[in-house]
Write an enzyme that holds these catalytic residues in place. Structure first.
Site, PDB file in Angstrom:
ATOM      1  N   ASN A   1      -5.701   4.300 -10.646  1.00 29.52           N
ATOM      2  CA  ASN A   1      -6.867   3.934  -9.847  1.00 29.52           C
ATOM      3  C   ASN A   1      -8.023   4.879 -10.120  1.00 29.52           C
ATOM      4  O   ASN A   1      -7.863   6.101 -10.073  1.00 29.52           O
ATOM      5  CB  ASN A   1      -6.529   3.985  -8.352  1.00 29.52           C
ATOM      6  CG  ASN A   1      -5.704   2.794  -7.902  1.00 29.52           C
ATOM      7  OD1 ASN A   1      -5.754   1.731  -8.509  1.00 29.52           O
ATOM      8  ND2 ASN A   1      -4.934   2.979  -6.847  1.00 29.52           N
ATOM      9  N   VAL A   2      -9.178   4.318 -10.403  1.00 34.88           N
ATOM     10  CA  VAL A   2     -10.380   5.124 -10.604  1.00 34.88           C
ATOM     11  C   VAL A   2     -10.850   5.661  -9.257  1.00 34.88           C
ATOM     12  O   VAL A   2     -10.801   4.956  -8.246  1.00 34.88           O
ATOM     13  CB  VAL A   2     -11.492   4.276 -11.260  1.00 34.88           C
ATOM     14  CG1 VAL A   2     -12.812   5.039 -11.287  1.00 34.88           C
ATOM     15  CG2 VAL A   2     -11.074   3.856 -12.660  1.00 34.88           C
TER      16      VAL A   2
ATOM     17  N   GLU B   1       4.433   0.154  -3.427  1.00 27.75           N
ATOM     18  CA  GLU B   1       3.683   1.380  -3.683  1.00 27.75           C
ATOM     19  C   GLU B   1       4.624   2.454  -4.218  1.00 27.75           C
ATOM     20  O   GLU B   1       5.780   2.537  -3.833  1.00 27.75           O
ATOM     21  CB  GLU B   1       3.026   1.860  -2.389  1.00 27.75           C
ATOM     22  CG  GLU B   1       2.048   3.006  -2.570  1.00 27.75           C
ATOM     23  CD  GLU B   1       1.351   3.367  -1.266  1.00 27.75           C
ATOM     24  OE1 GLU B   1       0.191   3.750  -1.325  1.00 27.75           O
ATOM     25  OE2 GLU B   1       1.987   3.249  -0.196  1.00 27.75           O
TER      26      GLU B   1
ATOM     27  N   LYS C   1       0.725   1.187 -13.093  1.00 27.64           N
ATOM     28  CA  LYS C   1       1.690   0.304 -12.427  1.00 27.64           C
ATOM     29  C   LYS C   1       2.511  -0.509 -13.421  1.00 27.64           C
ATOM     30  O   LYS C   1       3.543  -1.098 -13.058  1.00 27.64           O
ATOM     31  CB  LYS C   1       0.965  -0.600 -11.443  1.00 27.64           C
ATOM     32  CG  LYS C   1       0.312   0.159 -10.299  1.00 27.64           C
ATOM     33  CD  LYS C   1      -0.513  -0.736  -9.407  1.00 27.64           C
ATOM     34  CE  LYS C   1      -1.200   0.064  -8.308  1.00 27.64           C
ATOM     35  NZ  LYS C   1      -2.187   1.032  -8.824  1.00 27.64           N
TER      36      LYS C   1
ATOM     37  N   ARG D   1       4.022   1.857   1.655  1.00 27.84           N
ATOM     38  CA  ARG D   1       3.854   0.413   1.706  1.00 27.84           C
ATOM     39  C   ARG D   1       4.719  -0.272   0.648  1.00 27.84           C
ATOM     40  O   ARG D   1       5.119   0.339  -0.340  1.00 27.84           O
ATOM     41  CB  ARG D   1       2.381   0.049   1.467  1.00 27.84           C
ATOM     42  CG  ARG D   1       1.438   0.564   2.532  1.00 27.84           C
ATOM     43  CD  ARG D   1      -0.004   0.271   2.170  1.00 27.84           C
ATOM     44  NE  ARG D   1      -0.410   0.968   0.955  1.00 27.84           N
ATOM     45  CZ  ARG D   1      -1.591   0.837   0.378  1.00 27.84           C
ATOM     46  NH1 ARG D   1      -2.489   0.014   0.897  1.00 27.84           N
ATOM     47  NH2 ARG D   1      -1.890   1.521  -0.705  1.00 27.84           N
TER      48      ARG D   1
END
Length: 331
Positions: free
Chosen positions: A169-170, A257, A129, A254
């Site tokens: 993200n994991v 996102e 991000k 969203r």
């Protein structure tokens, strides 16, 4: 390399901190691991989880916003892994000043304390991000990344370097799509909402994230950004793997996102080199010839970028099913 070393982890009671602590204790013989975090209850729980290793562990209550506390905690520390951050996109959007205090001011406090206390290496965790950010969380992490890279300019004659590890993200991490789908299925739902049918993500396990941080601790000279080579998957394939036969209505993306996770931009590719299992983005500025990292990998082609939609390795539905077996969804 970590044998007989004192390591401090900010945000150490989080999923990464616990996984990193477990990995180090299994593979090395550290002098001490300091868990630095704000939540006394999470520290209590982690002490119980690692009760067989308490002789190697120390638990410090503290906030990265508190420079004075960091200065005390960093005394005698060899390596710092900076994992503390405000990470939830909506929380950062609604509390922007708080996100700045933790993610930006906190990063500068880590740098100042490390420079003044004789720390040898600092590895800061980044995120996809931070690349072409579209939300405040990403913006604060971009600034944080820049601060840690530029910190090498202030090292002077000190034996210290700062580097970054970046991943998305994991798989199975709190607030991510896998536990979200899992919770819906536990409620008996047969409908998994998809924000956008085109959406893709990278798949990285917690262990892979830990191993990349260890690699950075072992190899970094200063200013590098380490990025794992990992497969991509389609969100629709993930939903099919988790709940065959479920309907998948498209509900719209969203706020804040992205359709795809981006790790390396075309602009960053100018100083990016490819290795067997990872990429390294080297700093464009060199502050000292004695600290200059000499790439040994293969320079990527002009115009190269690395994102979850242009990846060359993709997971099938069946492969996702197998990987899901390794994800702890009841934590």
């Amino acid at each position: 390399m970590l044998n007989n070393k004192t390591i401090l982890i900010t945000g150490g009671t989080g999923s990464f901190g616990k996984a990193f602590t477990k990995y180090v204790l299994e593979h090395y013989d550290p002098k001490k691991i300091i868990i630095y975090s704000r939540d006394e209850f999470k520290q209590f729980m982690m002490q119980n989880e690692f009760k067989e290793h308490l002789s190697k562990l120390r638990f410090f209550i503290g906030d990265v916003r508190d420079k004075e506390r960091l200065m005390r905690a960093f005394e005698g520390v060899d390596y710092v892994v900076h994992a503390a951050a405000m990470k939830q996109v909506p929380a950062c959007e609604y509390n922007p000043a708080e996100a700045i205090k933790t993610n930006i001011n906190g990063a500068q406090n880590i740098i100042d304390a490390a420079l003044d206390c004789g720390v040898k290496k600092v590895v800061a965790l980044s995120t996809d991000k931070a690349v072409n950010p579209v939300n405040l969380y990403g913006g604060t992490k971009l600034v944080s990344d820049k601060l840690f890279i530029a910190a090498n300019a202030y090292a002077g004659s000190k034996d210290i370097n700062f580097s970054i590890v970046r991943y998305g993200n994991v798989a199975g991490s709190r607030g991510s799509v896998i536990p979200f789908f899992h919770n819906l299925m536990k409620q008996g739902k047969t409908e998994l909402p998809i924000t956008d049918y085109r959406m893709t993500r990278f798949w990285i396990s917690l262990r892979q994230g830990v191993e990349l941080v260890v690699k950075a601790l072992e190899e970094a000279k200063g200013g590098e950004t380490f990025i794992s080579k990992i497969p991509s998957f389609k969100i629709t394939d993930l939903a099919q793997a988790m709940c065959p036969g479920c309907t998948m209505p498209e509900v719209g993306i969203r706020e804040g996102e992205k359709l795809h996770e981006i790790m390396i931009t075309v602009e960053d590719s100018m100083t990016t080199y490819e290795y067997d299992k990872h990429y390294i983005v080297y700093p464009q500025m060199v502050w000292s010839e004695s600290r200059k990292a000499v790439p040994t990998g293969k320079k990527v082609e002009e115009g190269f970028s690395y994102s979850s939609d242009n990846n060359t390795v993709w997971l099938t539905v069946e492969e996702i099913k197998e990987l899901l077996k390794e994800v702890d969804l009841e934590k």
